[in-house]
Design an enzyme around this catalytic site. Structure first.
Site, short mmCIF file in Angstrom:
data_model
loop_
_atom_site.label_atom_id
_atom_site.label_comp_id
_atom_site.label_asym_id
_atom_site.label_seq_id
_atom_site.Cartn_x
_atom_site.Cartn_y
_atom_site.Cartn_z
N GLU A 107 0.76 -1.23 -0.03
CA GLU A 107 0.08 -0.09 0.01
C GLU A 107 0.83 1.24 -0.06
O GLU A 107 2.02 1.23 0.66
CB GLU A 107 -1.09 -0.03 1.15
CG GLU A 107 -1.91 -1.12 1.22
CD GLU A 107 -2.96 -1.06 2.10
OE1 GLU A 107 -4.03 -1.43 2.08
OE2 GLU A 107 -2.44 -0.88 3.33
N CYS A 158 3.31 8.53 0.73
CA CYS A 158 3.92 7.82 1.97
C CYS A 158 4.33 6.53 1.34
O CYS A 158 3.31 5.76 0.84
CB CYS A 158 2.93 7.72 2.95
SG CYS A 158 3.48 6.58 4.39
N CYS A 162 6.84 -6.52 7.62
CA CYS A 162 7.73 -5.88 8.23
C CYS A 162 7.92 -7.22 9.41
O CYS A 162 7.04 -7.65 9.79
CB CYS A 162 7.41 -4.70 8.91
SG CYS A 162 8.53 -3.86 9.91
N CYS A 194 -0.93 6.07 9.65
CA CYS A 194 0.31 5.70 10.19
C CYS A 194 0.06 4.24 10.81
O CYS A 194 -0.70 4.33 11.53
CB CYS A 194 1.23 6.36 11.18
SG CYS A 194 1.57 8.16 10.53
N CYS A 207 1.73 -1.48 15.73
CA CYS A 207 1.58 -1.10 14.27
C CYS A 207 0.87 -2.46 13.64
O CYS A 207 1.43 -3.37 13.96
CB CYS A 207 3.15 -0.76 13.63
SG CYS A 207 3.14 -0.78 12.07
N CYS A 262 6.44 -4.27 16.08
CA CYS A 262 6.14 -3.11 17.11
C CYS A 262 4.70 -3.52 17.52
O CYS A 262 3.76 -3.51 16.44
CB CYS A 262 6.41 -1.97 16.64
SG CYS A 262 8.02 -1.49 15.70
N1 SAH Z 1 9.47 1.29 10.16
C1 SAH Z 1 9.56 2.77 10.01
C2 SAH Z 1 8.65 3.33 8.91
C3 SAH Z 1 7.37 3.09 8.95
S1 SAH Z 1 6.08 3.54 10.13
C4 SAH Z 1 9.61 3.28 11.36
O1 SAH Z 1 8.86 2.60 12.48
O2 SAH Z 1 9.72 4.59 11.65
C5 SAH Z 1 6.11 5.38 10.02
C6 SAH Z 1 5.46 6.04 11.47
O3 SAH Z 1 4.35 5.51 12.02
C7 SAH Z 1 6.55 5.49 12.50
O4 SAH Z 1 6.77 6.63 13.17
C8 SAH Z 1 5.65 4.55 12.97
O5 SAH Z 1 6.01 4.23 14.47
C9 SAH Z 1 4.40 5.00 12.98
N2 SAH Z 1 3.06 4.25 13.34
C10 SAH Z 1 3.09 2.90 13.47
N3 SAH Z 1 2.14 2.58 13.97
C11 SAH Z 1 1.03 3.59 14.24
C12 SAH Z 1 -0.05 3.82 14.72
N4 SAH Z 1 -1.07 2.62 14.97
N5 SAH Z 1 -0.58 5.02 15.01
C13 SAH Z 1 0.30 6.06 14.87
N6 SAH Z 1 1.35 6.12 14.16
C14 SAH Z 1 1.97 4.64 14.03
#
Ligand code: SAH
Length: 337
Positions: free
Chosen positions: A84, A98, A105, A327, A112, A109
């Protein structure tokens, strides 16, 4: 989608006069053609050959948010996997793409959604470039342009370092897409060797680091990768990066209700972040299952504490929640074949 690398693309022009490659790049990246037949400057035979060996049509399914500001696209890769990509149209005329760097991945985390589908593979250079081309063509129809590219889609860009930088170089190339380096941002969970390599690139792109917690205990719970790259190591790498590049570093901090959003957390975070060229970007947590977002009053208070302590802080506007494009919500639903 393409199966070849860009060097192979250039090879298609080996037998052609030099200017042909330039003409082709102009057609592809500037005129934003959707099929080589549209490349009027190229001879018919070459157009046909290119269509066969390097087709440029992109098959995709798009979703537009109710407020029309966010468009998400589901792209099918040549092996049937799906990714996506999101377009965010800001009120100030910025059009940010984006992009994803991996299919899935493996960092897992807890907040996410992408992590929940596991890891399939790295994206190739051209698969990254195509995500941008798709939206550049889309925007052209309404006489708009891509103004910013952020590597904040699916995956961890620094675990696909070479292809991410390769794609940036193509998109930054004056003869090609010609988007200025300062308009690119890479967001990382804090892969230290990636930060170190980027510092040496002499590319003026922006670095963002997903911090999300002010101490290792909490951060390790939220982001398992913290055991390998704890906060101190990441901040040391950020300091070296700043020393070498003189560029600002953004620290992203998701606000999760009753987890990382207390006054105590804000104070500890302020202690870490009060440095020149550091700035904090507070992000409202987009629901993906287990946690709840902080109340906006709590975010306001948190922000005030940071500001009072002299930390530079901004707040991220939330885009596209209703189409699961915000995000951390990218999963490419029928992601697997
Ligand atoms: N792997 C990289 C890039 C992808 S995520 C990273 O983690 O930085 C891009 C951003 O979205 C990151 O800051 C991530 O932590 C954030 N993100 C992930 N899950 C989220 C959520 N549920 N709500 C808000 N931001 C989120």
């Amino acid at each position: 989608m393409f199966s070849m690398d860009l060097i192979q693309f250039q090879r298609l022009f080996n037998k052609e006069p030099r200017y042909r490659l330039e003409q082709a790049k102009k057609a592809l990246f500037h005129d934003l053609i959707q099929n080589w037949q549209e490349a009027a400057t190229l001879p018919l035979s070459l157009r046909e050959e290119l269509n066969k060996k390097w087709p440029i049509e992109i098959s995709a399914k798009t979703f537009v948010s109710k407020d029309k500001n966010t468009t998400k696209v589901l792209l099918t890769l040549k092996d049937g996997l799906k990714i996506e990509t999101v377009l965010m149209c800001h009120k100030d005329k910025r059009n940010t793409i984006c992009v994803s760097s991996q299919v899935g991945c493996y960092l897992n985390c807890s907040f996410c959604a992408t992590g929940k589908i596991g890891f399939e593979r790295n994206l190739e250079v051209w698969e990254i470039v195509e995500q941008v081309l798709f939206f550049a063509r889309y925007l052209k129809k309404i006489k708009e342009k891509v103004t910013n590219i952020v590597f904040m889609g699916m995956g961890e860009p620094f675990l696909n370092y070479q292809n991410v930088i390769g794609a940036i170089k193509i998109l930054n190339d004056k003869e090609g897409f010609n988007l200025g380096a300062r308009h690119f941002s890479i967001s990382t969970v804090g892969i230290v060797d990636g930060i170190e390599k980027l510092a040496k690139e002499e590319l003026q792109i922006n670095l963002a680091i997903s911090l999300h917690a002010p101490n290792d205990e909490l951060r390790s719970k939220l982001m398992p990768i913290n055991k390998k790259y704890p906060i101190k190591k990441i901040l040391n790498a950020a300091d070296d990066y700043i020393k070498k590049t003189r560029r600002r570093v953004m620290f992203e901090y998701i606000m999760i209700k009753n987890l990382n959003d207390s006054e105590e957390h804000a104070k500890t975070l302020a202690g870490l972040m009060k440095k020149p060229l550091y700035f904090v970007n507070l992000i409202s947590y987009n629901p993906t299952g287990i946690f709840k977002p902080s109340f906006s009053l709590r975010i306001k208070k948190f922000k005030e504490i940071l500001e009072k302590k002299g930390v530079m802080v901004t707040q991220r506007y939330r885009f596209g929640e209703d189409i699961e494009a915000a995000c951390g919500q990218l999963v490419a639903k029928d992601g697997r074949k």
